[in-house]
Write an enzyme that holds these catalytic residues in place. Structure first.
Site, short mmCIF file in Angstrom:
data_model
loop_
_atom_site.label_atom_id
_atom_site.label_comp_id
_atom_site.label_asym_id
_atom_site.label_seq_id
_atom_site.Cartn_x
_atom_site.Cartn_y
_atom_site.Cartn_z
N GLU A 67 47.19 4.05 13.88
CA GLU A 67 46.15 3.78 12.87
C GLU A 67 46.66 2.78 11.83
O GLU A 67 45.91 1.94 11.35
CB GLU A 67 45.71 5.10 12.22
CG GLU A 67 44.89 5.94 13.21
CD GLU A 67 44.58 7.34 12.70
OE1 GLU A 67 45.54 8.04 12.33
OE2 GLU A 67 43.40 7.72 12.67
N ALA A 70 51.74 10.55 11.86
CA ALA A 70 51.92 11.24 10.58
C ALA A 70 52.98 12.31 10.82
O ALA A 70 53.19 12.75 11.96
CB ALA A 70 50.61 11.86 10.15
N GLU A 102 46.15 12.73 18.78
CA GLU A 102 45.84 13.81 17.84
C GLU A 102 45.14 14.99 18.51
O GLU A 102 45.35 16.14 18.14
CB GLU A 102 44.95 13.28 16.69
CG GLU A 102 45.69 12.48 15.64
CD GLU A 102 45.78 10.99 15.95
OE1 GLU A 102 45.60 10.60 17.13
OE2 GLU A 102 46.06 10.21 15.02
N GLY A 150 48.86 8.44 13.53
CA GLY A 150 48.80 7.69 12.27
C GLY A 150 49.56 6.36 12.35
O GLY A 150 49.26 5.43 11.60
N1 DAK Z 1 56.38 13.84 12.93
C1 DAK Z 1 57.57 14.40 12.61
N2 DAK Z 1 58.68 14.26 13.33
C2 DAK Z 1 58.61 13.51 14.45
C3 DAK Z 1 57.39 12.88 14.86
C4 DAK Z 1 56.25 13.08 14.04
N3 DAK Z 1 55.07 12.49 14.30
N4 DAK Z 1 57.65 12.23 16.02
C5 DAK Z 1 58.95 12.42 16.30
N5 DAK Z 1 59.53 13.19 15.36
C6 DAK Z 1 60.91 13.65 15.30
C7 DAK Z 1 61.18 14.74 16.33
O1 DAK Z 1 60.78 16.00 15.83
C8 DAK Z 1 62.69 14.64 16.49
O2 DAK Z 1 63.29 15.27 15.38
P1 DAK Z 1 64.57 16.26 15.56
O3 DAK Z 1 64.17 17.26 16.57
O4 DAK Z 1 65.66 15.34 16.07
O5 DAK Z 1 64.83 16.79 14.19
C9 DAK Z 1 62.95 13.13 16.33
O6 DAK Z 1 61.79 12.61 15.68
C10 DAK Z 1 63.11 12.40 17.65
O7 DAK Z 1 62.01 12.74 18.46
P2 DAK Z 1 62.15 13.28 19.95
O8 DAK Z 1 63.44 14.01 20.14
O9 DAK Z 1 60.89 13.98 20.29
O10 DAK Z 1 62.27 11.90 20.76
P3 DAK Z 1 61.84 11.63 22.25
O11 DAK Z 1 62.37 10.28 22.57
O12 DAK Z 1 62.23 12.76 23.15
O13 DAK Z 1 60.23 11.58 22.23
C11 DAK Z 1 58.10 10.92 21.32
C12 DAK Z 1 59.60 10.54 21.53
C13 DAK Z 1 57.45 9.86 20.41
C14 DAK Z 1 57.39 10.91 22.69
C15 DAK Z 1 58.01 12.34 20.71
O14 DAK Z 1 58.86 12.36 19.56
C16 DAK Z 1 56.62 12.69 20.27
O15 DAK Z 1 55.78 13.08 21.10
N6 DAK Z 1 56.39 12.65 18.95
C17 DAK Z 1 55.12 13.06 18.38
C18 DAK Z 1 54.04 12.04 18.63
C19 DAK Z 1 52.77 12.51 18.00
O16 DAK Z 1 52.13 13.43 18.51
N7 DAK Z 1 52.51 11.96 16.83
C20 DAK Z 1 51.56 12.54 15.90
C21 DAK Z 1 50.18 12.20 16.25
S1 DAK Z 1 49.10 13.09 15.20
C22 DAK Z 1 46.17 13.76 8.33
C23 DAK Z 1 45.87 12.45 8.65
C24 DAK Z 1 46.33 11.92 9.82
C25 DAK Z 1 47.09 12.70 10.68
C26 DAK Z 1 47.37 14.00 10.35
C27 DAK Z 1 46.92 14.55 9.17
N8 DAK Z 1 45.72 14.33 7.10
C28 DAK Z 1 45.05 13.48 6.14
C29 DAK Z 1 46.06 15.63 6.70
C30 DAK Z 1 47.61 12.07 11.86
C31 DAK Z 1 48.18 12.81 12.79
C32 DAK Z 1 48.99 12.18 13.81
O17 DAK Z 1 49.56 11.12 13.67
#
Ligand code: DAK
Length: 272
Positions: free
Chosen positions: A131, A82, A151, A128
């Protein structure tokens, strides 16, 4: 390569949301739907959830479409979760509302979709994003895919059914570890755990997903709907009754008559 897609052919943009692209080919009877935010690694925001939900409603009504493939634009990410920038501002009430709404609009809709939905996981499927893949009926991953529910590392837990579906698809034991450690696993490990049905090189992912879709397209659409409903009931108390009920309803369909006649006449069935 960021904007390239692993699928060939022309794609259209969704009429109101350019972050969603699609292609349907009436010969193949499969709609391919791509999340198109490669710069954000295809992170899912609210608008995307809503557009994808509306688009799936259209696809469900379209009798010419028999299966759906969901994937991401680019060769690095299916959906990296997400959108963290968007959800960081939500409070308890908003997140409660949005979690139920997201499940109703998208995640449960895919789970209970009447046509097979295949996730073609072309890279990161995190949070997400995993998911979303777990909601799909069949998952095929490229060899560079990385899957996880991280998460807890953000101070949350999975909020789009990850805590429910992951233990059902793999095992409670391994799901506990993946979620509690926020561990990200590779495609090979995902295959070994049964989290994905196949892993293939990235340049073969579209072919593999289309091949699976084509097999699904060859069965009776009523059988597809009934099988999805019955299989989804396998953990509920009335799963056996649902199977019996769905099974018996199929005897009234013209496609059942066609399937049996085709077998007896030694020809391929022509289901419609
Ligand atoms: N959201 C927003 N932007 C994201 C993103 C994400 N999930 N994942 C990556 N990006 C963006 C990065 O911020 C970066 O943007 P800029 O800095 O260039 O503007 C761009 O994508 C490229 O990412 P990286 O520079 O980080 O790329 P790398 O190759 O170095 O790393 C990575 C790739 C996938 C390992 C890293 O980007 C990463 O760790 N990303 C986050 C993974 C993550 O933690 N995903 C979220 C899991 S939590 C809800 C319901 C469900 C949820 C939440 C709320 N509600 C109903 C309210 C679910 C939550 C989740 O999914």
């Amino acid at each position: 390569m960021e904007n390239s897609t692993i699928f060939s052919g022309e794609f259209n943009f969704h009429s109101t949301n350019k972050d969603l692209m699609f292609q349907y080919n009436l010969d193949t009877k499969t709609a391919i739907v791509l999340i198109n935010r490669p710069k954000q690694l295809n992170a899912l925001n609210r608008d995307l959830i809503e557009s994808l939900s509306n688009f799936l409603n259209q696809l469900e009504k379209n009798k010419k479409i028999r299966s759906i493939i969901i994937s991401g634009v680019g060769n690095k990410s299916f959906v990296a979760g997400a959108d963290i920038k968007e959800f960081k501002k939500f409070n308890k009430e908003e997140s409660l509302h949005l979690s139920s709404l997201g499940k109703e609009q998208l995640f449960n809709k895919i789970t209970h979709f009447s046509k097979p939905v295949i996730a073609a996981i072309n890279g990161y499927a995190l949070g997400g994003g995993l998911e979303l893949a777990l909601a799909c009926h069949i998952r095929v991953a490229s060899e560079n895919a990385k899957l996880g529910l991280p998460e807890c590392s953000l101070g949350l837990i999975p909020g789009y059914s990850g805590t429910q579906k992951l233990p059902q698809i793999i095992s409670k034991n391994i799901a506990m570890e993946m979620i509690l450690t926020s561990k990200i696993i590779d495609a090979q490990k995902s295959l070994q755990l049964g989290l994905v049905n196949y892993t293939v090189p990235l340049n073969e992912l579209s072919t593999k997903a289309l091949e699976i879709a084509s097999l699904c397209n060859a069965i009776s659409p009523e059988s597809a709907r009934a099988a999805i409903k019955a299989i989804n009931s396998c953990y509920s108390q009335n799963g056996e009754e649902i199977e019996t009920e769905e099974f018996s309803k199929l005897f009234e369909t013209s496609n059942f008559k066609e399937g049996v006649s085709a077998f007896l006449e030694k020809r391929q069935p022509n289901f419609n």
